[in-house]
Scaffold this motif. Structure first.
Motif, PDB file in Angstrom:
ATOM      1  N   PRO A   1       4.717   8.304  -6.159  1.00  0.00           N
ATOM      2  CA  PRO A   1       5.454   7.043  -6.686  1.00  0.00           C
ATOM      3  C   PRO A   1       6.243   6.575  -5.493  1.00  0.00           C
ATOM      4  O   PRO A   1       6.883   7.012  -4.878  1.00  0.00           O
ATOM      5  CB  PRO A   1       6.369   7.749  -7.813  1.00  0.00           C
TER       6      PRO A   1
ATOM      7  N   SER B   1       3.803   1.516  -8.144  1.00  0.00           N
ATOM      8  CA  SER B   1       3.745   1.344  -6.848  1.00  0.00           C
ATOM      9  C   SER B   1       3.563   2.850  -6.461  1.00  0.00           C
ATOM     10  O   SER B   1       3.989   3.672  -6.849  1.00  0.00           O
ATOM     11  CB  SER B   1       4.912   0.753  -5.733  1.00  0.00           C
ATOM     12  N   ALA B   2       2.760   2.922  -5.236  1.00  0.00           N
ATOM     13  CA  ALA B   2       2.470   4.483  -4.826  1.00  0.00           C
ATOM     14  C   ALA B   2       2.652   4.278  -2.998  1.00  0.00           C
ATOM     15  O   ALA B   2       2.209   3.318  -2.508  1.00  0.00           O
ATOM     16  CB  ALA B   2       1.289   4.864  -5.152  1.00  0.00           C
ATOM     17  N   GLU B   3       2.938   5.496  -2.633  1.00  0.00           N
ATOM     18  CA  GLU B   3       2.742   5.772  -1.338  1.00  0.00           C
ATOM     19  C   GLU B   3       1.435   6.596  -1.314  1.00  0.00           C
ATOM     20  O   GLU B   3       1.133   7.205  -1.953  1.00  0.00           O
ATOM     21  CB  GLU B   3       3.722   6.637  -0.669  1.00  0.00           C
TER      22      GLU B   3
END
Lengths: 828, 365
Positions: free
Chosen positions: B266, B275-277
């Motif tokens: 996250p 959203s994510a890395e």
């Protein structure tokens, strides 16, 4: 955010045996990414134990020092139970003291290995340690003397000194301001680590009710400061030390311990996330007033900087005027000092946008500002202030004064409608509504309804405003690692555009021609343009300036690629690579001075006109191509002489590109910087100028560290590509015999060969198949100011063999036209 | 070399006697065999088969013979000349072959001599990396979208849900241009191209946008004020995070090797929610015994980029109906991907223009 693990675990229980790595792995996977796990003792290995000094004998040395020859009881830690003989240079201890002893075999920070060694006439078996030797600080005035109740000799000293204390450093994204606190991190541990339980909210405490006995506060701008809580303590002992645990935790969290009063406010901020300000209450004159600054007002902040305030800044005033930049930084006049005995504690909730703007305006980054501008739980001001009071009383001998000032109330939380299946639709996972509700409640939301859920976010989550925000909360708790991997099915694509394909073709062509591609920064400065020798009115001097360039020498966006490639070439030459050929393609920035690019609304699509106006306001940014070559074009060797680069190589490089694009380029003499005024070709396609090529001006070569006669070209590649031939026609060629005719024409030296050739072509008519200039001669035989151009003409008819004399007639016609148009005289 | 016709008895014409013809033939054949080179053979041809050769002269005498003797004499001479011609041709072929062999032997060169007379050119590895990535997506049906690097503030920030007071604006240290009231920036990300794409095309949209971006980072081994990103955007009906994961897994396996997958964590980007890395599985150690792996520094994963589901606010600002369409977006550093894919620890050679760097990659990576 750096958070000591023990502090987190003061507020949450994890199952026995849970490792730090497990906790940080889980936090990472739910959105608080681990940056590092630190512990002060990580670089210390081997026996480090409590020792009791039994004897010490001062022994003056010849070098002027006095050392102490000590025997130290280290229990059974040395394996014998016998006292350990140690030489120690410090004097701040006495027999009977408990000290930190590292025994032979131990290793201290910096790889300092401890052994038994002969020194000052004794066998010193170990060392009595100072803070600095343990990496705990800079204190090297003496060795550490432990409190008498610290433990028994031989016991591992690490827990006593907190050397095993682990601190986890987490990367906190701007939407997760709540995690800039122990409170927030502990809550994340609760929802992330399976089996975690017993969350003890540090901001959940019984606080005394508000009354009107406290310090008077007037908030004139309730929007900027919705809640202001003031408490007061007196009888504070300014010399009271900050307790060790607090020093250790504040230090581990990356802040500097200052004094008990200040440390307590920082400690409570770290614990609850709520920034606190402490005033020296005796220096505050009258009621506190919160308002916006007036233009021109000034304040000297705690960092000693005098600041000119902006009407947007929120300030705290007393009768003397402004005493603080609300929520960002306090003022000098009411600063807590070494003689402060009364502390006025402020815990206020500030408007995040104001905080952000003020911080940016005054270039202040502070721990308080960082939290205030991202959004803090507005409901915990009373609790935080109460906690500060508690700690000041407990550790500073202060007395809490009666009176609790609370102005304003926390803003109500919004209720957001969220479809019960949104998380499932967004994630592509089969997440039920029940599971969604469970996750939302876990992160502190109140949820009612079904189908469409009415969700109230908790007050510490100002980031949760849109339905989609809540889906992220659900999905991260279900687990990003559980999202399945499914490829979507795009419709058939059209592949690369023609322009994209041609750009690649240009790059391959130039690489094939021996040029090496470089990528330069597009920043340029006046000195670069001067180095190119651009005249004052050259349009390339009209540059787009950067407001905040990294260097003033390259403070604008370049209008030409030449400085970049010339610099790169010069650098190669400087590195001993004398023969170099480079190219670069990149956009240049040509200002249009067309006014502002509007800030359009975001609640609707902009109109076509608005978008067109936006684009028109931007500078033109055509893609350019630049080449540079220096030294030898082909090297010398067993095959023969080297061939140095010449102006023609620059033209030829461009021609290789135009050939690849199916274009004919013509060259005409031009005088343009940075080229040699007599060796610069203006290049055109279909009468439109596309760029220039030729030999560089000698002073330009010198300015860029290039050898004389280096060459360069720059063309508008977008223009060339837009004109590239799309569909090439198949050629028709004759299989009848060729007739060859050579002519040598004498013209004035100033007549361009291209003009002569054009006349010959036109005059020769349709039978001409090709024409080639095979010799250029100047010298006595043609006379001063003249040159001889020798052409090989090939004639052929598409449908028949040429008749005797037919080619000669065509040749004569060609020569006649050349004579008429260029004054050419056929050489006998 | 006919002798004088001393005794005009046709039958007795000496040169045409069988033994004489035989002698001439033998002499000729012997001379042919003795001819050491083509020049000698040429002389032998003149001497023994030329107009003035004994056999030629003898041949002329045939007419002097009585008719009944002519046939025999003619045959004898003819046979002799035939044999000589054959021998000449054979010898010629042998000598020519010998001559050619000798000439070729004489023309032997040292083929180990250096042959590099022209410079070799090369393309920049970042260009090649960009094209490689673009091609991966074009193969999936995506198109390559582009936009200006000097960009309107509205497109770089506001349209992407980064309002003027959004704290995330400080995450990206922006180069601003003069005059400030023009609201023009150097784009800090390739995301404005996403906005431009949505503003100019109708869904379904499947695009990647590689390009240069700028941040006010001081230039050092790991930071550059200019770097390259590739961003992907998909807007279609029913698009989910699972599609994002599938696409990035495919991307990772194409760029780093079969079986290389991604991991989401996250994160926060204003233009996506959730959203994510994205971390990519280390393609060197593949997460096994990572401790000593230099590529991932013991992590088993390498930070690769950011991604997420397009924030409905962005769809609205770009004229896409979030009730009908959803989308995903992702962004990776091309320079960064190149660095760990090719083991480059200091990024500065990418922008220094030293030919020794680019030349090492030639025209393909």
């Amino acid at each position: 955010m750096k958070a000591p693990l023990s502090w987190i675990l003061d507020h949450i229980d994890v199952p026995a045996g849970t490792t730090t790595e497990h906790i940080t792995d889980r936090l990472t996977l739910t959105g608080l990414k681990l940056e590092a796990i630190e512990s002060p003792g990580r670089d210390i290995t081997g026996p480090l134990v409590i020792g009791r000094v039994l004897t010490m004998e001062a022994e003056p040395q010849k070098n002027g020092k006095t050392i102490n020859w000590c025997t130290v009881d280290v229990g059974d830690a040395n394996g014998t139970g016998e006292p350990q003989g140690i030489v120690c240079g410090a004097h701040n201890f006495k027999p009977g003291d408990l000290v930190v002893t590292v025994l032979p075999g131990g290793v201290l920070p910096g790889g300092f290995e401890i052994g038994a060694r002969k020194t000052y006439g004794h066998l010193s078996a170990g060392m009595i340690c100072s803070s600095r030797e343990l990496g705990l600080g800079d204190d090297h005035d003496g060795i550490i003397v432990l409190p008498a109740d610290a433990g028994t000799p031989g016991q591992d000293v690490r827990p006593v000194l907190g050397l095993d204390e682990e601190t986890i450093e987490l990367e906190i994204n701007p939407d997760r301001a709540y995690a800039l606190s122990i409170r927030g991190i502990a809550r994340e541990v609760l929802v992330s680590v399976e089996g975690a339980s017993g969350f003890r909210d540090p901001a959940l405490r019984d606080t005394p009710p508000a009354d009107d006995l406290g310090h008077p506060v007037v908030v004139e701008d309730a929007e900027g400061c919705p809640v202001f809580v003031a408490r007061r303590v007196s009888g504070f002992d300014p010399s009271a030390p900050t307790p060790d645990f607090m020093v250790r935790r504040i230090t581990a969290a990356g802040m500097r311990p200052i004094s008990l009063a200040v440390d307590v406010t920082n400690y409570v901020m770290l614990e609850t996330g709520r920034p606190i300000h402490g005033y020296d209450a005796d220096k505050v004159r009258g009621a506190l007033v919160v308002r916006r600054a007036r233009d021109g007002e000034r304040l000297t902040t705690l960092d000693g900087t005098e600041r000119r305030l902006d009407p947007g800044d929120l300030v705290v005033c007393d009768d003397s005027g402004i005493i603080g930049l609300g929520g960002v930084m306090g003022g000098e006049t009411t600063e807590i000092s070494g003689s402060t005995t009364s502390v006025l504690v402020e815990a206020a909730h500030w408007d995040a946008v104001s905080m952000y703007r003020t911080g940016r305006r005054h270039k202040i980054t502070s721990e308080a500002g960082k939290r205030n501008e991202r959004g803090v739980d507005p409901t915990i001001c009373e609790a935080a202030a109460d906690r500060v009071v508690e700690l000041l009383v407990e550790h500073g001998g202060a007395t809490a004064e009666p009176g609790v000032t609370v102005v304003g109330t926390p803003p109500a939380q919004p209720v957001v409608e969220v479809a019960g299946d949104l998380a499932a639709r967004v994630s592509g996972m089969p997440i039920t509504e029940e599971r969604s509700v469970e996750c939302l409640r876990a992160v502190g939301c109140e949820v009612t309804g079904s189908g469409t859920l009415s969700v109230t976010p908790p007050p510490w989550r100002p980031d949760l405003t849109d339905a989609q925000d809540f889906s992220e909360e659900v999905i991260r708790l279900v687990g990003y690692d559980r999202v399945p991997s499914v490829l979507p099915t795009p419709p058939s694509g059209r592949g690369l555009t023609r322009a994209q394909q041609l750009r690649r073709r240009v790059g391959r062509t130039l690489a094939g021609e021996g040029f090496v591609e470089v990528v330069s920064f597009p920043f340029v400065g006046a000195s670069d343009l001067d180095a190119l020798g651009l005249p004052a009115d050259d349009p390339r001097r009209d540059v787009l300036e950067l407001t905040n360039p990294l260097s003033a020498e390259a403070g604008s966006m370049t209008t030409t690629l030449l400085p970049g490639v010339l610099r790169a070439a010069g650098k190669n030459v400087g590195h001993g690579n004398a023969d170099v050929a480079l190219f670069e393609t990149g956009t240049v920035t040509l200002p249009r001075h067309a006014g502002p690019a509007a800030i359009l609304p975001v609640d609707r699509r902009p109109t076509a006109e608005e978008l067109a106006a936006l684009d028109a306001a931007l500078p033109a940014q055509p893609l350019h191509l630049a080449v540079v070559a220096a030294g030898d074009a082909s090297s010398g060797g067993w095959w023969g002489e080297a061939r140095p680069v010449s102006w023609a190589d620059a033209v030829e490089a461009v021609r290789s590109v135009t050939d690849a694009l199916g274009l004919d380029v013509t060259a005409a003499a031009a005088e343009v910087a940075p080229w040699h005024p007599g060796r610069c070709a203006e290049l055109s396609v279909d009468g439109e100028v596309v760029g220039h090529a030729g030999e560089l001006h000698p002073t330009v070569c010198q300015a860029f560290g290039l050898p004389k006669r280096s060459v360069a070209a720059e063309v508008d590649l977008d223009l060339l590509i837009s004109r590239a031939v799309h569909l090439r026609q198949a050629p028709a060629f004759s299989s009848y015999p060729v007739a060859k005719e050579d002519v040598a024409l004498v013209v004035d030296a100033a007549v361009p060969a291209a003009d002569v050739e054009a006349a010959l072509r036109e005059g020769a008519g349709e039978l001409l198949e090709s024409i080639r200039l095979f010799d250029v001669y100047t010298g006595d035989q043609v006379g001063e100011g003249k040159k001889s151009l020798a052409y090989a003409l090939r004639f052929r008819a598409p449908d028949r063999t040429l008749k005797e004399g037919e080619a000669a007639t065509a040749r004569d016609a060609a020569v006649a036209l050349a004579a008429q148009q260029t004054g050419a005289v056929q050489r006998a | 070399m006919s002798g004088p016709n001393t005794d005009y008895d046709p039958v007795e014409v000496t040169p045409l006697k069988a033994d004489q013809v035989e002698a001439m033939r033998e002499a000729a054949l012997a001379a042919i065999a003795d001819a050491a080179d083509l020049d000698a053979l040429k002389q032998v041809r003149l001497d023994h088969n030329g107009d003035r050769s004994p056999l030629a002269l003898a041949n002329r005498e045939i007419g002097a013979l009585p008719p009944q003797a002519r046939k025999e004499a003619g045959q004898r001479v003819g046979q002799a000349r035939g044999a000589i011609n054959q021998a000449l041709a054979a010898r010629q072929a042998v000598l020519e072959a010998e001559h050619e062999q000798r000439m070729l032997a004489e023309e032997t060169v040292d083929v180990s001599l250096p042959t590099t007379r022209r410079r070799r050119g090369s393309r920049h590895p970042l260009t090649l990396q960009s094209e490689l990535i673009a091609d991966l997506f074009v193969a999936m049906g995506y198109e390559v979208a582009e936009g200006p690097v000097v960009e309107a503030e509205w497109l770089n920030f506001d349209a992407l849900n980064l309002g003027p007071d959004h704290p995330a604006r400080t995450m990206q240290d922006t180069f601003w241009t003069e005059p400030a009231e023009d609201h023009v920036v150097l784009r800090t990300q390739t995301s404005p191209v996403q906005a431009r794409t949505m503003l100019t095309r109708k869904p379904p949209i499947y695009v990647v946008c590689p390009g240069r971006v700028f941040r006010t980072d001081e230039y050092d081994a790991t930071h550059s004020p200019m770097f390259h990103q590739v961003e992907g955007l998909v807007v279609d009906e029913g698009i989910t995070m699972a599609h994002l994961k599938g696409t990035l897994d495919h991307f990772a396996s194409q760029l780093f090797g079969d079986g290389i997958t991604t991991r989401f964590r996250p994160s926060y980007f204003p233009f996506t929610e959730p959203s994510a890395e994205v971390d990519v599985r280390c393609f060197v150690c593949r997460g096994v015994d990572s401790a000593s792996c230099r590529t991932c520094r013991g992590e088993g994963w390498i930070e690769w980029g950011g991604c997420g589901v397009v924030n409905p606010r962005v769809l609205i600002a770009c004229g896409v109906d979030p009730e009908v369409y959803s989308g995903f977006a992702f962004g990776m550093g091309i320079d960064r991907s190149f660095m760990f894919r090719h083991g480059l620890e200091d990024l500065r050679p990418l922008f220094e223009g030293d030919v020794r760097f680019s030349s090492a990659f030639g025209t393909e990576i």
